[in-house]
Design a protein around this motif. Structure first.
Motif, PDB file in Angstrom:
ATOM      1  N   ALA A  24       0.818  -1.218   0.000  1.00 35.34           N
ATOM      2  CA  ALA A  24       0.000   0.000   0.000  1.00 35.34           C
ATOM      3  C   ALA A  24       0.850   1.266   0.000  1.00 35.34           C
ATOM      4  CB  ALA A  24      -0.932   0.001   1.211  1.00 35.34           C
ATOM      5  N   GLU A  25       2.077   1.170   0.520  1.00 32.18           N
ATOM      6  CA  GLU A  25       2.925   2.363   0.629  1.00 32.18           C
ATOM      7  C   GLU A  25       3.625   2.717  -0.683  1.00 32.18           C
ATOM      8  OE1 GLU A  25       5.506  -1.080   2.287  1.00 32.18           O
ATOM      9  OE2 GLU A  25       3.381  -0.535   2.084  1.00 32.18           O
ATOM     10  N   HIS A  26       3.502   1.863  -1.700  1.00 29.55           N
ATOM     11  CA  HIS A  26       4.132   2.122  -2.987  1.00 29.55           C
ATOM     12  C   HIS A  26       3.083   2.462  -4.041  1.00 29.55           C
ATOM     13  CE1 HIS A  26       7.682   0.714  -1.115  1.00 29.55           C
ATOM     14  NE2 HIS A  26       7.557  -0.578  -1.380  1.00 29.55           N
ATOM     15  N   ARG A  27       3.495   3.288  -5.018  1.00 31.89           N
ATOM     16  CA  ARG A  27       2.618   3.528  -6.162  1.00 31.89           C
ATOM     17  C   ARG A  27       3.461   3.801  -7.397  1.00 31.89           C
ATOM     18  NH1 ARG A  27       0.972   8.744  -8.008  1.00 31.89           N
ATOM     19  NH2 ARG A  27       2.175  10.460  -7.094  1.00 31.89           N
ATOM     20  N   VAL A  28       2.917   3.433  -8.555  1.00 30.49           N
ATOM     21  CA  VAL A  28       3.605   3.698  -9.820  1.00 30.49           C
ATOM     22  C   VAL A  28       3.363   5.151 -10.201  1.00 30.49           C
ATOM     23  CG1 VAL A  28       3.766   3.121 -12.258  1.00 30.49           C
ATOM     24  CG2 VAL A  28       3.392   1.302 -10.579  1.00 30.49           C
ATOM     25  N   LEU A  29       4.439   5.916 -10.295  1.00 32.02           N
ATOM     26  CA  LEU A  29       4.340   7.331 -10.642  1.00 32.02           C
ATOM     27  C   LEU A  29       4.211   7.518 -12.144  1.00 32.02           C
ATOM     28  CD1 LEU A  29       4.505  10.279  -9.592  1.00 32.02           C
ATOM     29  CD2 LEU A  29       6.995  10.135  -9.881  1.00 32.02           C
ATOM     30  N   TRP A  30       4.988   6.765 -12.917  1.00 27.61           N
ATOM     31  CA  TRP A  30       4.936   6.826 -14.366  1.00 27.61           C
ATOM     32  C   TRP A  30       5.580   5.585 -14.970  1.00 27.61           C
ATOM     33  CZ3 TRP A  30       9.996   6.514 -15.454  1.00 27.61           C
ATOM     34  CH2 TRP A  30      10.917   7.251 -14.711  1.00 27.61           C
ATOM     35  N   VAL A  31       5.318   5.355 -16.267  1.00 24.46           N
ATOM     36  CA  VAL A  31       5.926   4.263 -17.024  1.00 24.46           C
ATOM     37  C   VAL A  31       6.543   4.847 -18.287  1.00 24.46           C
ATOM     38  CG1 VAL A  31       5.546   2.116 -18.292  1.00 24.46           C
ATOM     39  CG2 VAL A  31       4.280   2.556 -16.170  1.00 24.46           C
ATOM     40  N   ALA A  32       7.815   4.586 -18.491  1.00 27.07           N
ATOM     41  CA  ALA A  32       8.522   5.004 -19.700  1.00 27.07           C
ATOM     42  C   ALA A  32       8.845   3.767 -20.529  1.00 27.07           C
ATOM     43  CB  ALA A  32       9.806   5.745 -19.347  1.00 27.07           C
ATOM     44  N   THR A  33       8.737   3.885 -21.831  1.00 22.62           N
ATOM     45  CA  THR A  33       8.960   2.736 -22.707  1.00 22.62           C
ATOM     46  C   THR A  33      10.297   2.779 -23.441  1.00 22.62           C
ATOM     47  OG1 THR A  33       7.715   3.846 -24.461  1.00 22.62           O
ATOM     48  CG2 THR A  33       6.489   2.338 -23.032  1.00 22.62           C
TER      49      THR A  33
END
Length: 335
Positions: A24-33
């Motif tokens: 719960a303490e982590h989250r995906v901020l962005w995804v780069a390809t």
């Protein structure tokens, strides 16, 4: 922790998303390809950690790591399909500033199973590195060994360290008159391969340090377990799990303090590029004992963390660019 993912495989991205969602303490901020996009995203929205693939379009994970460290420094964890199969690229990424590496979790029957745990454990470890580090213990009272047969060069490094170590070792002559012991923040899974890689960059012999080794001239020993390397009262090397609380494994401070405690011969302490503060207090202790101490300068560091902490403590008698450190060592050992 806010996490940036850099990977051009939708399946790999989905596996990492699901692993991160378990906490719960982590989250995906962005995804780069691709690597170029990763650099742009790090500049615009710096994450707590970047999960970096190695093989990508435009430029690879090694170059992306190098550019991130130059433009928007942040922790980079290499996440690739097979760390073992990509070992040399992993070492290159670590030389560019990556902290560690781990295999990509897999999606099997729509379940992650245990494959997510190594990734989450590495993220947790990096999180601890970003916290205020525990202070290394004061040296234990004990009998100091007799004068060493050769001067000792004690080197500590972290992010960007493999490249810095290779640069220094590559400039030292085969008849260099000092023993070298290196403590690099690296998982034990990579230590043997890194020692072999470094051995190919220098005329000196480089190998992993084994319990009972005694440092000797012409040989460079690399700490090789997740425990801490330290100098014993007999002048040989050994490993210890204590202090267990420190997130830096192996710890530069632990080794530097043991040199202060037990090594009576000449010694030089060197603190290279790295994230955090590990080694700064130990380098200060070495200087206080009268040893020469060197910290890498900001301009030549992949990550100006550990040397910066040493400079703030006035722990370094010399602050030098990477390209000048080997010459400084040679000049002092010949005296």
């Amino acid at each position: 922790m806010n996490i940036g993912i850099v990977n051009d495989s939708p399946l790999a991205v989905e596996a990492m998303r699901r692993a991160i969602a378990l906490r719960a303490e982590h989250r995906v901020l962005w995804v780069a390809t691709d690597g170029a996009q990763a650099v742009d995203f790090c500049v615009a929205q710096p994450p707590g950690v970047v999960l970096m693939d190695l093989i990508m379009p435009k430029f690879d994970g090694v170059e992306a790591t190098r550019r991130i460290m130059a433009q928007a420094p942040c922790p980079v964890l290499v996440v690739t399909s097979s760390v073992g199969a990509n070992a040399w690229r992993v070492y290159e990424a670590m030389a560019a500033g990556a902290l560690d590496a781990v295999d990509t979790p897999t999606l099997a029957d729509n379940r992650l199973g245990d494959s997510s745990q190594p990734l989450l454990a590495k993220i947790d470890q990096i999180g601890r590195l970003l916290e205020k580090p525990a202070v290394a213990p004061a040296p234990r009272p004990g009998v100091i060994v007799a004068r060493g047969a050769a001067p000792l060069i004690a080197i500590g490094a972290s992010a960007g360290g493999p490249g810095a170590l290779a640069a220094i070792l590559g400039q030292l002559p085969a008849d260099f008159g000092a023993a070298i012991v290196m403590v690099q923040h690296v998982d034990k899974a990579f230590a043997e391969g890194m020692a072999q890689w470094l051995d190919g960059q220098t005329e000196l012999t480089v190998r992993v340090a084994v319990s009972g080794d005694t440092p000797k001239a012409g040989e460079a020993l690399l700490a090789a377990t997740n425990d801490h390397l330290y100098m014993t009262r007999s002048g040989s090397l050994d490993y210890t799990p204590e202090p267990a609380a420190t997130p830096y494994r192996p710890s530069v401070d632990v080794f530097f303090h043991s040199v202060v405690e037990y090594w009576r011969g000449d010694a030089i302490g060197v603190l290279l590029t790295g994230m955090g503060r590990d080694g700064a207090i130990g380098l200060k202790a070495m200087r206080a004992k009268g040893y020469r101490t060197i910290a890498q300068d900001q301009a030549s560091c992949a990550v100006y963390g550990m040397p910066k902490a040493a400079a703030a403590l006035d722990a370094a008698s010399r602050i030098l660019p990477l390209g000048s450190i080997a010459a400084e060592l040679v000049a002092n050992i010949k005296r």
